[in-house]
Write a protein that holds these residues in place. Structure first.
Motif, PDB file in Angstrom:
ATOM      1  N   THR A 170      16.370 -20.397  25.883  1.00 40.65           N
ATOM      2  CA  THR A 170      15.712 -21.702  25.845  1.00 40.65           C
ATOM      3  C   THR A 170      16.614 -22.758  25.218  1.00 40.65           C
ATOM      4  O   THR A 170      17.176 -22.535  24.140  1.00 40.65           O
ATOM      5  N   ASP A 171      16.726 -23.872  25.914  1.00 40.39           N
ATOM      6  CA  ASP A 171      17.455 -24.989  25.330  1.00 40.39           C
ATOM      7  C   ASP A 171      16.484 -25.796  24.467  1.00 40.39           C
ATOM      8  O   ASP A 171      15.567 -26.433  24.981  1.00 40.39           O
ATOM      9  N   LEU A 172      16.686 -25.742  23.150  1.00 41.34           N
ATOM     10  CA  LEU A 172      15.715 -26.362  22.243  1.00 41.34           C
ATOM     11  C   LEU A 172      15.694 -27.877  22.352  1.00 41.34           C
ATOM     12  O   LEU A 172      14.681 -28.521  22.108  1.00 41.34           O
ATOM     13  N   ARG A 173      16.821 -28.459  22.728  1.00 43.24           N
ATOM     14  CA  ARG A 173      16.858 -29.926  22.795  1.00 43.24           C
ATOM     15  C   ARG A 173      16.152 -30.457  24.034  1.00 43.24           C
ATOM     16  O   ARG A 173      15.738 -31.606  24.068  1.00 43.24           O
ATOM     17  N   ALA A 174      16.056 -29.578  25.067  1.00 44.93           N
ATOM     18  CA  ALA A 174      15.469 -30.052  26.317  1.00 44.93           C
ATOM     19  C   ALA A 174      13.950 -29.928  26.339  1.00 44.93           C
ATOM     20  O   ALA A 174      13.312 -30.365  27.282  1.00 44.93           O
ATOM     21  N   LEU A 175      13.379 -29.329  25.284  1.00 48.01           N
ATOM     22  CA  LEU A 175      11.941 -29.082  25.299  1.00 48.01           C
ATOM     23  C   LEU A 175      11.139 -30.369  25.179  1.00 48.01           C
ATOM     24  O   LEU A 175      11.530 -31.294  24.471  1.00 48.01           O
ATOM     25  N   SER A 176      10.012 -30.412  25.886  1.00 48.97           N
ATOM     26  CA  SER A 176       9.084 -31.522  25.697  1.00 48.97           C
ATOM     27  C   SER A 176       8.415 -31.342  24.340  1.00 48.97           C
ATOM     28  O   SER A 176       8.392 -30.232  23.809  1.00 48.97           O
ATOM     29  N   PRO A 177       7.877 -32.415  23.753  1.00 48.79           N
ATOM     30  CA  PRO A 177       7.212 -32.276  22.460  1.00 48.79           C
ATOM     31  C   PRO A 177       6.135 -31.190  22.472  1.00 48.79           C
ATOM     32  O   PRO A 177       5.989 -30.435  21.517  1.00 48.79           O
ATOM     33  N   ARG A 178       5.390 -31.095  23.585  1.00 55.80           N
ATOM     34  CA  ARG A 178       4.351 -30.066  23.673  1.00 55.80           C
ATOM     35  C   ARG A 178       4.935 -28.669  23.654  1.00 55.80           C
ATOM     36  O   ARG A 178       4.470 -27.789  22.942  1.00 55.80           O
ATOM     37  N   ALA A 179       5.980 -28.497  24.456  1.00 59.40           N
ATOM     38  CA  ALA A 179       6.611 -27.174  24.531  1.00 59.40           C
ATOM     39  C   ALA A 179       7.230 -26.817  23.179  1.00 59.40           C
ATOM     40  O   ALA A 179       7.148 -25.665  22.731  1.00 59.40           O
ATOM     41  N   ALA A 180       7.837 -27.814  22.525  1.00 61.20           N
ATOM     42  CA  ALA A 180       8.446 -27.567  21.218  1.00 61.20           C
ATOM     43  C   ALA A 180       7.368 -27.173  20.216  1.00 61.20           C
ATOM     44  O   ALA A 180       7.557 -26.284  19.389  1.00 61.20           O
ATOM     45  N   HIS A 181       6.224 -27.817  20.313  1.00 56.13           N
ATOM     46  CA  HIS A 181       5.123 -27.516  19.416  1.00 56.13           C
ATOM     47  C   HIS A 181       4.644 -26.076  19.621  1.00 56.13           C
ATOM     48  O   HIS A 181       4.348 -25.364  18.666  1.00 56.13           O
ATOM     49  N   ARG A 182       4.550 -25.665  20.901  1.00 54.92           N
ATOM     50  CA  ARG A 182       4.125 -24.289  21.180  1.00 54.92           C
ATOM     51  C   ARG A 182       5.129 -23.284  20.656  1.00 54.92           C
ATOM     52  O   ARG A 182       4.781 -22.215  20.180  1.00 54.92           O
ATOM     53  N   LEU A 183       6.403 -23.655  20.734  1.00 52.97           N
ATOM     54  CA  LEU A 183       7.456 -22.741  20.330  1.00 52.97           C
ATOM     55  C   LEU A 183       7.492 -22.547  18.811  1.00 52.97           C
ATOM     56  O   LEU A 183       7.723 -21.457  18.308  1.00 52.97           O
ATOM     57  N   ARG A 184       7.220 -23.630  18.104  1.00 53.69           N
ATOM     58  CA  ARG A 184       7.194 -23.561  16.642  1.00 53.69           C
ATOM     59  C   ARG A 184       6.059 -22.645  16.207  1.00 53.69           C
ATOM     60  O   ARG A 184       4.938 -22.793  16.631  1.00 53.69           O
ATOM     61  N   GLY A 185       6.376 -21.723  15.333  1.00 50.81           N
ATOM     62  CA  GLY A 185       5.337 -20.815  14.874  1.00 50.81           C
ATOM     63  C   GLY A 185       5.217 -19.618  15.785  1.00 50.81           C
ATOM     64  O   GLY A 185       4.873 -18.546  15.355  1.00 50.81           O
ATOM     65  N   ASP A 186       5.525 -19.810  17.082  1.00 52.12           N
ATOM     66  CA  ASP A 186       5.446 -18.701  18.017  1.00 52.12           C
ATOM     67  C   ASP A 186       6.760 -17.937  18.044  1.00 52.12           C
ATOM     68  O   ASP A 186       6.802 -16.741  17.807  1.00 52.12           O
ATOM     69  N   ARG A 187       7.829 -18.654  18.311  1.00 54.17           N
ATOM     70  CA  ARG A 187       9.127 -17.982  18.382  1.00 54.17           C
ATOM     71  C   ARG A 187      10.005 -18.270  17.165  1.00 54.17           C
ATOM     72  O   ARG A 187      10.891 -17.493  16.829  1.00 54.17           O
ATOM     73  N   ILE A 188       9.801 -19.422  16.541  1.00 50.62           N
ATOM     74  CA  ILE A 188      10.512 -19.725  15.295  1.00 50.62           C
ATOM     75  C   ILE A 188       9.476 -20.009  14.216  1.00 50.62           C
ATOM     76  O   ILE A 188       8.571 -20.797  14.427  1.00 50.62           O
ATOM     77  N   SER A 189       9.619 -19.363  13.064  1.00 53.81           N
ATOM     78  CA  SER A 189       8.732 -19.675  11.944  1.00 53.81           C
ATOM     79  C   SER A 189       9.552 -20.156  10.778  1.00 53.81           C
ATOM     80  O   SER A 189      10.771 -20.070  10.780  1.00 53.81           O
ATOM     81  N   MET A 190       8.844 -20.613   9.765  1.00 55.42           N
ATOM     82  CA  MET A 190       9.558 -21.152   8.622  1.00 55.42           C
ATOM     83  C   MET A 190       8.909 -20.675   7.333  1.00 55.42           C
ATOM     84  O   MET A 190       7.689 -20.562   7.235  1.00 55.42           O
ATOM     85  N   ILE A 191       9.746 -20.377   6.338  1.00 54.94           N
ATOM     86  CA  ILE A 191       9.260 -20.059   4.998  1.00 54.94           C
ATOM     87  C   ILE A 191       9.778 -21.143   4.066  1.00 54.94           C
ATOM     88  O   ILE A 191      10.977 -21.406   4.038  1.00 54.94           O
ATOM     89  N   PHE A 192       8.870 -21.747   3.338  1.00 52.63           N
ATOM     90  CA  PHE A 192       9.287 -22.858   2.484  1.00 52.63           C
ATOM     91  C   PHE A 192       9.564 -22.379   1.066  1.00 52.63           C
ATOM     92  O   PHE A 192       9.267 -21.254   0.698  1.00 52.63           O
ATOM     93  N   GLN A 193      10.114 -23.323   0.285  1.00 48.94           N
ATOM     94  CA  GLN A 193      10.552 -22.967  -1.055  1.00 48.94           C
ATOM     95  C   GLN A 193       9.401 -22.657  -2.000  1.00 48.94           C
ATOM     96  O   GLN A 193       9.421 -21.676  -2.706  1.00 48.94           O
ATOM     97  N   ASP A 194       8.411 -23.530  -1.977  1.00 53.31           N
ATOM     98  CA  ASP A 194       7.420 -23.444  -3.037  1.00 53.31           C
ATOM     99  C   ASP A 194       6.106 -22.859  -2.536  1.00 53.31           C
ATOM    100  O   ASP A 194       5.349 -23.523  -1.845  1.00 53.31           O
ATOM    101  N   PRO A 195       5.817 -21.596  -2.900  1.00 54.70           N
ATOM    102  CA  PRO A 195       4.588 -20.980  -2.406  1.00 54.70           C
ATOM    103  C   PRO A 195       3.346 -21.658  -2.978  1.00 54.70           C
ATOM    104  O   PRO A 195       2.249 -21.433  -2.503  1.00 54.70           O
ATOM    105  N   GLN A 196       3.527 -22.491  -4.024  1.00 58.15           N
ATOM    106  CA  GLN A 196       2.362 -23.185  -4.591  1.00 58.15           C
ATOM    107  C   GLN A 196       1.842 -24.216  -3.603  1.00 58.15           C
ATOM    108  O   GLN A 196       0.651 -24.497  -3.563  1.00 58.15           O
ATOM    109  N   THR A 197       2.744 -24.849  -2.853  1.00 58.89           N
ATOM    110  CA  THR A 197       2.320 -25.971  -2.031  1.00 58.89           C
ATOM    111  C   THR A 197       2.345 -25.674  -0.542  1.00 58.89           C
ATOM    112  O   THR A 197       1.889 -26.495   0.241  1.00 58.89           O
ATOM    113  N   SER A 198       2.889 -24.521  -0.130  1.00 64.10           N
ATOM    114  CA  SER A 198       2.969 -24.311   1.307  1.00 64.10           C
ATOM    115  C   SER A 198       1.751 -23.579   1.869  1.00 64.10           C
ATOM    116  O   SER A 198       1.697 -23.287   3.053  1.00 64.10           O
TER     117      SER A 198
END
Lengths: 301, 569
Positions: B73-101
């Protein structure tokens, strides 16, 4: 106090906010007009020799029967509306400003003490504030006016109407300042620069005045502008209800009260002109207050 | 096979001062099951790369050039909707502060189920089952009942596990972890790192691990990319890059990292004086400051001792007459600091280190116990009058250089205050001259005196704070985590400075830190604290080489460091 970069930032934001620019312009025109009233007003509404009954109830200049000498018309006494408003705004602004400043001094002082010392000082100040909040501002003003009427001889009371009114308004506004100051102090107190000053053994009054106060000025400045508008409104309300200033030294509120009598008789301008003026003044000051809040709160940018 | 490939990535932030290039020509690739470390100091563009990959660049930043591919998948070519679907589905994120995330108003169960249902067509019941399995897999015991708890009912480490579970629950291919262990204590940090390693190995998830901590990288990363100012300095296998750095910058960076297994006399820091105290040629203002501190002031070192100091904080009010049991912050702590020596005080957060400092400075009053300074009894908090000599003799350097200086005062005023307050110099002109001399001594330029704190970097601010402390002519200096908010190269400079000043003026120092490696560089003796109690104290080498208490052993074992054998001979 605001350093160079902050100031430039402020000016830059200013140019991007047309509402703030218009509000600032309106405020400057109104305040300037009020300050210069004795020099620019056509007549002096306090001085019977400068107007005459013959000119009474003239409509604004552009209406049939209007007189170009009285651009916004005259009231039943023949007083020029513009002159009355300028002199009235002078009184309204004076009372509003003084009340706001007294409320600031009282509220910020008590708020600093409450936030800094905590414990019983905090409890006492904040409970008094709670009681104050439970009383409607008009009731406080009525109370103070009533006490003053009872305690002072009538002549003295008449003479002291402006200070009494100012004090009454200040007493109903100080709680805002006390609460905001207290909350800010409680945040600042735990910051390390305050801890450093306390640790060095600096006097509590010095820690509060020299270290904490300059750092909480931002939110206080915002309240000062918004409460200036409240104070002006409150003065107008009280004068409108007849507790404020008498008809012979009219403030904006008194003018509106006088105008009420003509609302249904066709001489609408006697009511609407001072009202529109009051609204313009208060809205402008409030917009400026909002703008200041945005300026001091980087998160809202 | 590569999972994520980033080629020639350039990210720009337009501002009214022109375009700022945050990341320039960065290339890296991550394979399945690979942990790719991204190190660099603040402002190096680490987080920006992570945000660009997941498509969450803060406004108004944008990807100006380069290719971002996730699998096919070319990440730059994704539509905002497709990018939104991809986030959390294929790429996830762990943030620094577990108090606020985590959302504090939703139970862990709701958050997990919500995330799963957002990405796949799954029933509530099936999602819940999966969530329980997942929590168990990442090491939350009794997950079946714990799952219906709110985030605040978990400890910091457990909460970070929940965050990881949240990132995992959609079976992503790639997880971006932005400083995932920075807010955690060492013991918890090591568990979380082990978990990340296991997930990479067992599930074949690729990780982009963003951190400033070289030790963390050394412990878990397969490959590492070193960034500076938005550009790649060096990239390669972790052992290769950290052990035998090829680039000058990486070498300097590695020289700045304090080793836990030995004591360096000084850090090798490029630049004048290595970041330490200015050499006092007679024509320098620094010489004047030095003379003022040594020739005119007291020079006899003083010791400090605490005897059975206990501090209790009143518990929260439960009802009108009842309170919770008081919290014991310090429990019968006895320790002494020899005159002219440095005592390192280590322990995890909540162990009472900072409370101890506040008791000594008189900000907190102990429930019981005695203190003495230089052989004389030291009255506590309220009993210590405002003008007591100890108020001047004991000075403190705080952790956060961004809040320890009054932002509304210029540097001249900040520095002049102790001179005026303690009556050391009645003449305003001389106060200013001395402040300027002190600035020179701590290595700041002469024009610093008219500036405001926000015009300086963190390291420079910490130098100002040190100058302020010295201008009181102290004999006892408390440093409360003075370098934990600083980048490692700046930390090395400030540590050099503290070492110089300590030996020049015979200061007695209490050095508080959670970072064992830093303490080792500075302390003559070390005291270890755990939940308000003193666990162990002794000479530094003994504590580090032959720790007696289990707790000390754990701390040493769990602190992530680069294995010594990586270092090329």
């Amino acid at each position: 106090m605001l350093d160079y970069i902050r100031r430039r930032e402020g000016l830059w934001l200013f140019t991007r906010s047309p509402a703030a620019m218009i509000a600032a312009l309106a405020t400057v025109v109104i305040v300037g007009g009020a300050l210069l009233a004795p020099w620019i007003a056509a007549s002096n509404p306090y001085d019977l020799s400068t107007f005459s009954l013959i000119d009474g109830l003239k409509p604004p200049a552009w209406l049939p029967g209007g007189d170009p000498e009285f651009l916004l018309g005259t009231d039943d006494q023949g007083r020029d509306m513009i002159s009355s408003i300028l002199y009235g705004a002078r009184l309204s602004l004076l009372i509003g400003l003084m009340a706001m400043l007294i409320a600031t001094l009282l509220g910020v002082g008590l708020g600093l003490l409450a936030g800094y010392f905590g414990g019983w000082v905090d409890a006492v100040v904040m409970r008094v504030a709670d009681v104050q909040l439970a009383l409607p501002a008009i009731l406080t003003a009525l109370l103070i006016d009533g006490i003053a009427r009872g305690v002072l001889p009538t002549a003295l009371h008449q003479e002291l109407r402006v200070p009494v009114l100012t004090l009454a308004i200040a007493l109903s506004l100080w709680v805002n300042f006390a609460r905001t100051a207290r909350a800010s102090v409680m945040v600042e107190k735990n910051k390390e620069y305050v801890q450093a000053a306390m640790m060095q053994g600096q006097h509590p009054l010095r820690v509060m005045g020299v270290h904490i106060l300059p750092n909480i000025l931002g939110p206080l400045l915002v309240i000062m502008t918004v409460d200036l508008a409240s104070a002006i409104l409150l003065e107008a309300t009280l004068s409108f209800l007849g507790i404020g200033l008498p008809a012979d030294s009219p403030s904006l509120g008194t003018l509106i009260r006088i105008g009420m009598g003509f609302l249904l008789s066709g001489e609408w301008w006697i009511l609407w002109v001072p009202t529109a003026f009051l609204v313009a003044l208060v809205v402008s000051i409030n917009i400026l207050g909002d703008f200041l809040r945005d300026l001091f709160n980087p998160r809202l940018r | 096979m590569t999972l994520l490939s980033v080629e020639d990535l350039t990210v720009r932030f337009p501002s009214r001062f022109g375009e700022l290039t945050a990341v320039e020509g960065v290339s890296l690739s991550i394979g399945p099951g690979e942990i790719h470390g991204l190190v660099g100091e603040s402002g190096a563009g680490k987080s920006t790369i992570g945000a660009a990959v997941i498509g969450l660049l803060p406004h108004p930043g944008y990807v100006a050039e380069g290719r971002l591919r996730l699998g096919e998948t070319d990440l730059r070519a994704l539509s905002p909707r497709a990018a939104h679907r991809l986030r959390g589905d294929r790429i996830s994120m762990i943030f620094q502060d577990p108090q606020t995330s985590l959302d504090p108003l939703m139970t862990v169960e709701e958050q997990l189920i919500e995330t799963m249902q957002a990405h796949s067509d799954i029933s509530r019941r099936a999602a819940r089952e999966r969530a329980v399995d997942l929590l168990e897999e990442i090491g939350i015991r009794d997950a079946e009942s714990r799952i219906s708890s709110y985030p605040h009912q978990f400890s910091g480490g457990m909460r970070q596990r929940v965050v990881i579970a949240l990132a995992l629950c959609t079976d992503p291919e790639l997880i971006i972890a932005d400083e995932p262990t920075t807010a955690l204590d060492v013991a918890v940090q090591s568990q979380v790192l082990a978990l990340i390693r296991r997930l990479a190995d067992e599930r074949g998830i690729g990780f982009l691990l963003i951190t400033h901590d070289i030790g963390v990288i050394a412990q878990v990363a397969d490959r590492v990319t070193v960034l500076r100012g938005g550009k790649v300095m060096e990239s390669g296998a972790t052992r290769q890059v950290l052990g035998q750095p090829a680039h000058d910058y990486t070498r300097d960076l590695m020289d700045s990292v304090p080793p836990i297994d030995r004591r360096l006399e000084r850090f090798r820091v490029p630049g004048e004086g290595g970041g330490g105290a200015r050499h006092a040629q007679d024509d320098r203002p620094a010489a004047q400051a030095r003379r003022w501190l040594t020739a005119e002031g007291e020079t006899e070192p003083v010791g400090l001792s605490l005897d059975e100091v206990t501090v209790r904080f009143a518990g929260a009010r439960r009802g009108l007459w009842t309170r919770e049991a008081p919290f014991v912050a310090l429990d019968g702590v006895s320790l002494s600091v020899r005159p002219g020596s440095v005592l390192g005080l280590v322990g995890e957060s909540g162990s009472g280190k900072s409370t101890l400092a506040k008791v000594i400075t008189g900000l907190v009053s102990p429930a019981s116990g005695q203190m003495s300074l230089g052989g004389e009894a030291l009255p506590a908090a309220k009993a210590r009058p405002r003008g007591h000599a100890a108020r001047r003799l004991i000075q403190m350097i705080f952790q956060d250089p961004f809040s320890s200086l009054n932002a509304r005062h210029d540097v001249g005023r900040i520095l002049g205050e102790p001179l005026w307050l303690y009556g050391l110099e009645p003449d305003a002109k001389r106060r200013r001259a001395l402040s300027a001399a002190m600035l020179d001594l701590v290595g700041l330029p002469a024009d610093a005196i008219d500036k405001y704190p926000h015009q300086f970097s963190g390291g420079q601010r910490q130098r100002i704070a040190i100058a302020r402390a010295l201008l009181a002519r102290p004999r006892f200096l408390i440093c409360d985590e003075p370098t934990s908010a600083l980048d490692v190269s700046i930390q090395a400079q400030v540590l050099n400075l503290l070492k110089d000043l300590q030996s020049l003026f015979g200061l007695t120092v209490l050095f508080i830190s959670h970072d064992l490696a830093v303490v080792r560089q500075l302390a003559d003796e070390v005291a270890v604290m755990q939940s308000g109690k003193l666990v162990e104290a002794g000479p530094t080498d003994q504590i580090f080489e032959r720790p007696r208490a289990d707790y000390t052993r754990d701390l040493l074992r769990l602190t992530p460091v680069m294995p010594a054998e990586w270092r090329a001979a």
